[in-house]
Design an enzyme around this catalytic site. Structure first.
Site, PDB file in Angstrom:
ATOM      1  N   LYS A   1      -5.003 -88.569  41.657  1.00 26.24           N
ATOM      2  CA  LYS A   1      -6.386 -89.034  41.849  1.00 26.24           C
ATOM      3  C   LYS A   1      -6.965 -89.532  40.522  1.00 26.24           C
ATOM      4  O   LYS A   1      -6.359 -89.300  39.459  1.00 26.24           O
ATOM      5  CB  LYS A   1      -7.232 -87.886  42.410  1.00 26.24           C
ATOM      6  CG  LYS A   1      -7.404 -86.716  41.444  1.00 26.24           C
ATOM      7  CD  LYS A   1      -7.894 -85.463  42.150  1.00 26.24           C
ATOM      8  CE  LYS A   1      -8.128 -84.345  41.141  1.00 26.24           C
ATOM      9  NZ  LYS A   1      -8.195 -83.019  41.764  1.00 26.24           N
TER      10      LYS A   1
ATOM     11  N   TYR B   1     -23.764 -92.165  11.419  1.00 21.97           N
ATOM     12  CA  TYR B   1     -25.082 -92.007  12.046  1.00 21.97           C
ATOM     13  C   TYR B   1     -25.646 -90.611  11.824  1.00 21.97           C
ATOM     14  O   TYR B   1     -24.936 -89.615  11.946  1.00 21.97           O
ATOM     15  CB  TYR B   1     -24.996 -92.232  13.552  1.00 21.97           C
ATOM     16  CG  TYR B   1     -24.877 -93.679  13.954  1.00 21.97           C
ATOM     17  CD1 TYR B   1     -25.895 -94.598  13.658  1.00 21.97           C
ATOM     18  CD2 TYR B   1     -23.767 -94.117  14.661  1.00 21.97           C
ATOM     19  CE1 TYR B   1     -25.782 -95.927  14.050  1.00 21.97           C
ATOM     20  CE2 TYR B   1     -23.650 -95.447  15.059  1.00 21.97           C
ATOM     21  CZ  TYR B   1     -24.667 -96.342  14.751  1.00 21.97           C
ATOM     22  OH  TYR B   1     -24.563 -97.645  15.139  1.00 21.97           O
TER      23      TYR B   1
END
Ligand SMILES: *Cc1c(COP(=O)(O)O)cnc(C)c1O
Length: 363
Positions: free
Chosen positions: A41, A261
């Site tokens: 899946k 950042y």
């Protein structure tokens, strides 16, 4: 995939198709009496569903999410029985399941209603799913007799099998495992079921004495250790996915320099910093903290500062590395289990999270 990516962006995953054979053999050696349903899946846990189906063609059957996956596999030429683990379907859709050899998992009243409305046609083999403690899909065991009778008296229903799912298989000492297995056995004794299935990957490793007829393994087939705190080498499995990139820049930087950042990290000493062409835009986990391992030229170096969309930064220290050198974000040399643990997640989420711009190469 486009040539542009191949030529200019170095970040890619390499899928080692031979590793699938190895991992399937490991599963077979753990549960030699049981059949293996390979769970593919979510695009084969991000590895490519069709590729996984091809490489795992020696598996006995496949398990997928719903009709979309099953249709893709049939179009790809896969003829094995397919189990649809959590599909919703109308009576009209269900009507075709028998001819397609799609084996639905029945876990809800609404599905029983769809079965009741079927008219004549090919018999549909089914699974009934019971909830023995997972607290997700399934009928409570005390409903089983009623559900079974209703389905058994339906002429369109072929074989009836029984499954349940363990909530804590990755912690084999957890008492709920034995409790769930016992509840499952009680349910099995009530009717004559075609197949019984309870174990996922972690269960197959931890409880192979309770394999019943079919194990439903996903993670181990991709070469990832299912037990908490373990790595693939323990079983030993071979990782199918290698997530690789390259160094875009190597800089000498001074103690006190902020990195990335938020300036969340500041260099403690003069060092060489490597900037790598991968970030959360590729599926590298944004929450991976400073210290998450990255493998370059035979050495494991720490990620430093925040993960950006296109870039991550590492402290190369004295490691001999230059622009263009290969980097392994996870793979054989850099266990995905460790990267996941550092990033506060699980390996499943990492492999499923590889984004479409990342080229997939196979070996
Ligand atoms: C995904 C899934 C599995 C496979 O789990 P792994 O831990 O990857 O082996 C088994 N059973 C069900 C019902 C699933 O949804």
């Amino acid at each position: 995939m486009s040539i542009v990516q191949q030529q200019f962006r170095a970040t890619h995953v390499v899928i080692d198709t031979r590793a699938y054979h190895h991992n399937l053999a490991v599963v077979r050696s753990l549960v030699p009496e049981a059949r293996v349903m390979a769970i593919i899946k979510s695009d084969g846990y991000g590895h490519g569903m069709e590729l996984a189906a091809d490489a795992l063609r020696e598996a006995d059957e496949f398990g997928v999410t719903c009709q979309d996956d099953a249709e893709r596999l049939r179009q790809h030429g896969v003829s094995k029985p397919l189990t649809l683990l959590s599909g919703r379907y109308s009576t009209a859709q269900l009507n075709q399941f028998g001819d397609r050899r799609w084996r639905p998992v029945v876990y809800d009243e609404s599905q029983l209603a769809a079965f009741d409305s079927l008219e004549g046609g090919t018999a549909i083999d089914i699974w009934i799913k019971i909830d023995t403690g997972m607290g997700r899909l399934g009928f409570y065991p005390d409903k089983l007799a009623e559900v079974y009778q209703r389905l058994r008296s339906n002429p369109r229903v072929g074989s009836i099998s029984l499954m349940t799912h363990l909530a804590n298989a990755d912690y084999s000492e957890h008492p709920s495992n034995r409790y769930q297995i016992e509840r499952f056995k009680e349910c099995l004794s009530q009717h004559a079921f075609a197949d019984a299935s309870i174990l996922n990957s972690a269960g197959t490793v931890g409880f192979h004495d309770s394999a019943f007829d079919i194990v439903r393994t996903g993670l181990v087939l991709y070469g990832i250790a299912p037990q908490a705190g373990e790595h693939a080498t323990a079983l030993p499995l071979k990782p199918v996915m290698q997530f690789r990139s390259q160094l875009l820049s190597v800089r000498a930087m001074s103690a006190g320099s902020p990195i990335g950042y938020g300036s969340t990290y500041t260099l403690e000493a003069d060092t060489r910093v490597g900037i790598i062409a991968a970030g959360y835009g590729d599926g590298y986990p944004r929450h991976a903290p400073t210290g998450t391992p990255v493998y370059i030229n035979g050495h494991t170096v720490p990620l430093i500062g925040r993960v950006s969309m296109d870039l991550i930064t590492v402290d190369l220290g004295t490691v001999d590395a230059k622009v263009g050198d290969d980097v392994i974000l996870w793979g054989t040399e850099n266990p995905i289990e460790l990267v996941a643990e550092k990033a506060g997640t699980i390996a499943y989420e990492l492999t499923c999270g590889i984004t479409p711009r990342v080229e997939r190469l196979t070996i």
